[in-house]
Design a protein around this motif. Structure first.
Motif, PDB file in Angstrom:
ATOM      1  N   LEU A 159      44.643  43.399  52.263  1.00 24.92           N
ATOM      2  CA  LEU A 159      45.178  42.288  51.576  1.00 24.92           C
ATOM      3  C   LEU A 159      46.357  42.806  50.929  1.00 24.92           C
ATOM      4  CD1 LEU A 159      42.257  40.426  49.987  1.00 24.92           C
ATOM      5  CD2 LEU A 159      43.249  39.994  52.338  1.00 24.92           C
ATOM      6  N   LYS A 162      49.793  39.896  46.442  1.00 28.45           N
ATOM      7  CA  LYS A 162      49.684  38.561  46.470  1.00 28.45           C
ATOM      8  C   LYS A 162      48.231  38.048  46.660  1.00 28.45           C
ATOM      9  CE  LYS A 162      53.976  36.547  45.449  1.00 28.45           C
ATOM     10  NZ  LYS A 162      55.132  37.169  46.202  1.00 28.45           N
ATOM     11  N   ALA A 163      47.700  38.345  48.087  1.00 29.58           N
ATOM     12  CA  ALA A 163      46.507  37.841  48.654  1.00 29.58           C
ATOM     13  C   ALA A 163      45.322  38.465  47.702  1.00 29.58           C
ATOM     14  CB  ALA A 163      46.459  38.142  50.112  1.00 29.58           C
ATOM     15  N   ALA A 166      45.190  36.486  44.787  1.00 34.26           N
ATOM     16  CA  ALA A 166      44.546  35.097  44.859  1.00 34.26           C
ATOM     17  C   ALA A 166      43.188  35.061  45.115  1.00 34.26           C
ATOM     18  CB  ALA A 166      45.227  34.425  46.310  1.00 34.26           C
ATOM     19  N   ALA A 167      42.549  36.379  45.824  1.00 35.80           N
ATOM     20  CA  ALA A 167      41.209  36.568  46.224  1.00 35.80           C
ATOM     21  C   ALA A 167      40.337  36.903  44.994  1.00 35.80           C
ATOM     22  CB  ALA A 167      41.100  37.704  47.263  1.00 35.80           C
TER      23      ALA A 167
END
Ligand code: 3HC
Ligand code: NAI
Length: 692
Positions: A159, A162-163, A166-167
């Protein structure tokens, strides 16, 4: 010499900076140095918190794969992680780049993770036939939820920052000055009570239903990939078992997978791909030439695909044909391939337009005058190729690399048609050229080292896997394939049917068998080559003569009713084959599937041995890479030479000798190198050979 970890402490915050090129893998030395840093920070009353930072192109790329299978050296990764997890002071990971596998497991054991904008967090163990083996299957679910964690592990793809935020894998995203932000965050954590380590957190797993749905979606892969089945079981343990027990089971699953031949094969592939990138016998300091513009001669099947490869990589390319109509047809073929991608949604329409803008059609070889690299993909005729090279010699600018995409022909002969043989080499793409990853870079007798380095470097820019090979009929891939094709014909005559032949290879792991493959390519291609070279293949010839050219005529080895893509067996073909066997005087017999498999694959290994002995390939791993990326050899089988090694060369040679005797085909007798290795004892293998 500086150690792999630098330690400094300032105003109560210690920073351990990892610097262990090339990728900060968790080698024994690195683990030891990092453990020392943790102990030092823990034991120093003046230090309140520790930041783990790193320098270089990755944060930590994971466990050191080259140590797998060797006796463990303390501190093990598990011991290091336990030390971080139990540290009485906050430990903060400052992640500037990729934290992969064991690297992410280290990060997840920290009190917090501060991510730079280029951070990438992933668990790629699945690609090596493994699962995260140092707590990753337990900590990732607690941080991001069990369903998402399983998805991350099963894909193996990281990831981005940013991902990952978010995760829930990251705590802070530092747009700039990562180190300062991480130090400030660490200082902040010392103000209250120590954050609860991830290992001691109860919640965070998310709904069990969501996890079970994710696991069910992976059922098909779990049936064939043991690491996927194991990671599902381990993540399920996160719901059912205390952390320490679940980690112990994860450890055992990891150790079991480490012994699995499928993981050994995938690890072999990892290193073989990286070895293949290093050109053997290249003088130190050789630098590739600059390539800013390219030209492709011929806008047929291959020329059009090769031109797309250049455009896809942002390199302007001229596509040159003999007349306007052929050129327009080529450009239209390129455009329609891009249009199909846009329609499928795999390419944005403005990206297509940008790529088309880099492709310029032209008529006549003079248009190649500005190119730094010229790839010819004209008809496969030596006379024509020599004529083309002689003309290029007059037209091309000094220092341009002159490459041929020939499938079989002698590059030395083409080079001799020029006054600059040092600039001439082969760049053999595979069809469809814009899709297949393999690029055989053919080193001719006079090829200059920097021309060779240029072809390999440009190949990488085009997203290919370049493998350097020598000149011979068919180079590495097609030369070995010819051995398999000959056996298909023999097996059909002796008693097999197309469906049993194809099943042998699809059961082995190939996506397609050789008969379906021939139907796809068109049976007339081989037929035309045989006619030109005075060879015959009674079964394949009879199919063509009966109008069965493959998918394009709705029938070949198989039937393709109503334009179906997958063929079905045809009783007419069985009858035709039986008739040909009788005509050739061959008494048909039932042939077992394992004999079919060995008859198809062992002659290829034998040819691989000849290729190695002749120096056409520098390393057995190079041959494996050719088969993985050019012919869809299943990665978990490691490639033909690895597969033979794993099977044992003594047995391989014995089987071949028996086939040679039974069929009277001398080409099946073990090649000298294979015979020597087989006679040298149980441990002898292709992979044990010294590079030539
Ligand atoms: N262990 C040992 N060597 C490694 C390594 C690793 N984990 N990762 C990379 N290397 C070596 C390569 O063999 C290569 O060596 P060479 O120069 O001598 O050929 C060198 O580092 C550079 O590698 P690349 O050419 O691949 O460099 P890139 O910059 O293109 O890619 C990378 C970097 C993305 C980190 C890529 O190397 C990669 O994907 N590495 C493997 C990552 C991985 O699978 N990690 C998980 C390991 S298993 C694990 O951690 C188990 C744990 O759960 C217990
Ligand atoms: P093709 O027949 O589709 O295309 C050849 C093109 O070359 C034609 O469009 C023709 O007009 C053009 N041409 C002929 N003489 C020319 C000249 N003097 N100048 C410019 N253009 C000229 O052939 P294909 O299949 O694309 O093969 C081309 C080469 O690639 C051959 O050497 C072949 O062996 C090799 N190759 C083919 C593969 C395949 O699967 N088709 C795979 C790998 C290599």
């Amino acid at each position: 010499m500086a150690g792999p970890v630098r330690y400094e402490a300032n105003e109560g915050i210690a920073v351990a900076t990892i610097a262990s090129p090339p990728v900060n893998a968790l080698s024994a030395a690195m683990r030891g140095a990092l453990a020392d840093a943790v102990r030092r920070a823990a034991g120093d009353p003046a230090v309140r918190a520790l930041v783990i930072a790193a320098e270089g192109r990755t944060w930590i790329a994971g466990a050191d794969i080259s140590e797998f299978g060797k006796p463990p050296v303390s501190p093990t990764l598990a011991e290091l992680i336990a030390l971080i997890d139990g540290c009485p002071k906050p430990v903060v990971a400052a992640i500037h780049a990729a934290a992969l596998g064991g690297g992410l497991e280290v990060a997840m054991a920290c009190s917090a993770r501060v991510l730079g904008p280029a951070a990438k967090l992933g668990l790629p163990e699945v690609k090596l036939g493994l699962l995260p083996g140092s707590g990753g299957t337990q900590r990732a679910p607690r941080l991001m939820g069990a369903a998402a964690a399983l998805r991350l592990m099963a894909s193996g793809d990281p990831l981005d920052a940013k991902a990952a935020m978010a995760a829930g894998l990251g705590d802070v995203l530092a747009e700039d000055d990562l180190r300062m932000v991480a130090m400030a965050h660490a200082a902040g954590l010392t103000n209250g009570s120590l954050p609860v380590p991830v290992s001691r957190r109860d919640g965070g797993l998310g709904p069990r239903d969501a996890f079970e749905a994710e696991a069910a979606a992976l059922a098909k892969r779990a049936a064939t990939e043991p690491q996927v089945a194991a990671m599902i079981a381990c993540v399920r343990d996160a719901f059912d078992l205390p952390f320490d027990q679940a980690v112990a089971r994860e450890r055992q699953a990891f150790l079991d997978l480490l012994q699995d031949p499928r993981s050994k094969a995938l690890r072999h592939v990892f290193f073989a791909e990286r070895e293949a990138a290093k050109i053997a016998n290249l003088p130190a300091g050789t630098k590739p030439r600059k390539v800013e513009r390219a030209a492709v001669l011929g806008a047929g099947t291959m020329g059009a695909g090769i031109a797309m490869c250049f455009a896809n990589a942002g390199i302007p390319v001229r596509v040159i044909e003999t007349d306007e109509a052929a050129m327009q047809r080529g450009i239209a073929r390129i455009r329609s391939t891009y249009d199909a991608s846009v329609k499928r949604g795999s390419l944005a329409s403005d990206a297509r337009d940008a790529r088309m803008a880099l492709i310029e059609g032209a008529v006549g070889l003079d248009a190649a005058n500005e190119a730094d690299m010229i790839v010819e993909a004209v008809f496969e005729e030596m006379g024509l190729k020599k004529e083309v090279f002689a003309k290029l010699d007059r037209v091309a600018k000094p220092g341009a690399v002159l490459a041929s995409n020939t499938s079989y022909l002698d590059i030395d002969e083409m080079a001799a048609a020029t006054s600059r043989p040092g600039d001439v080499l082969g760049m053999h793409f595979f069809s469809p050229a814009n899709v297949m990853k393999l690029l055989e870079v053919v080193r001719a007798k006079a090829t200059a080292p920097d021309a060779l380095a240029t072809a390999a470097e440009v190949g990488r820019r085009l997203g290919k896997v370049p493998v350097v090979v020598g000149v011979c009929f068919g180079f590495v891939g097609n030369r070995m394939l010819a051995r398999r094709t000959a056996q298909v014909e023999r097996l059909l005559l002796e008693g097999a049917l197309p469906e049993s032949i194809d099943r042998a290879l699809t059961d082995f792991g190939f996506r397609m068998g050789p008969c379906a493959m021939s139907d796809l390519a068109g049976l007339d291609i081989g037929w035309r080559i045989r006619r030109a070279t005075g060879k015959r293949a009674p079964v394949a010839d009879a199919l063509v003569e009966a109008g069965r050219l493959g998918q394009k005529t709705g029938k070949g080895f198989f039937l393709y009713p109503d334009g179906a893509r997958a063929g079905v067996p045809d009783p007419e073909v069985a009858a035709l084959i039986e008739r040909i066997s009788a005509q050739e005087g061959v008494t048909r017999r039932a042939i077992a599937q394992d004999e079919i498999l060995d008859r198809l694959l062992l002659p290829m290994v034998n040819e691989g041995a000849r290729i190695l002995e002749e120096g056409i390939a520098a390393r057995p791993g190079d041959i494996d890479v050719v088969w993985l990326h050019g012919y869809n050899w299943p990665a978990w089988r490691g490639g033909p030479m690895h597969w033979a090694d794993a099977r044992g060369l003594k047995e391989v040679a014995a089987r071949l000798a028996a086939f040679a005797q039974a069929t009277g085909d001398e080409s099946l007798a073990p090649a000298p190198l294979l015979a020597r290795l087989a006679g040298a004892g149980d441990g002898a293998s292709f992979s044990g050979l010294k590079p030539g």
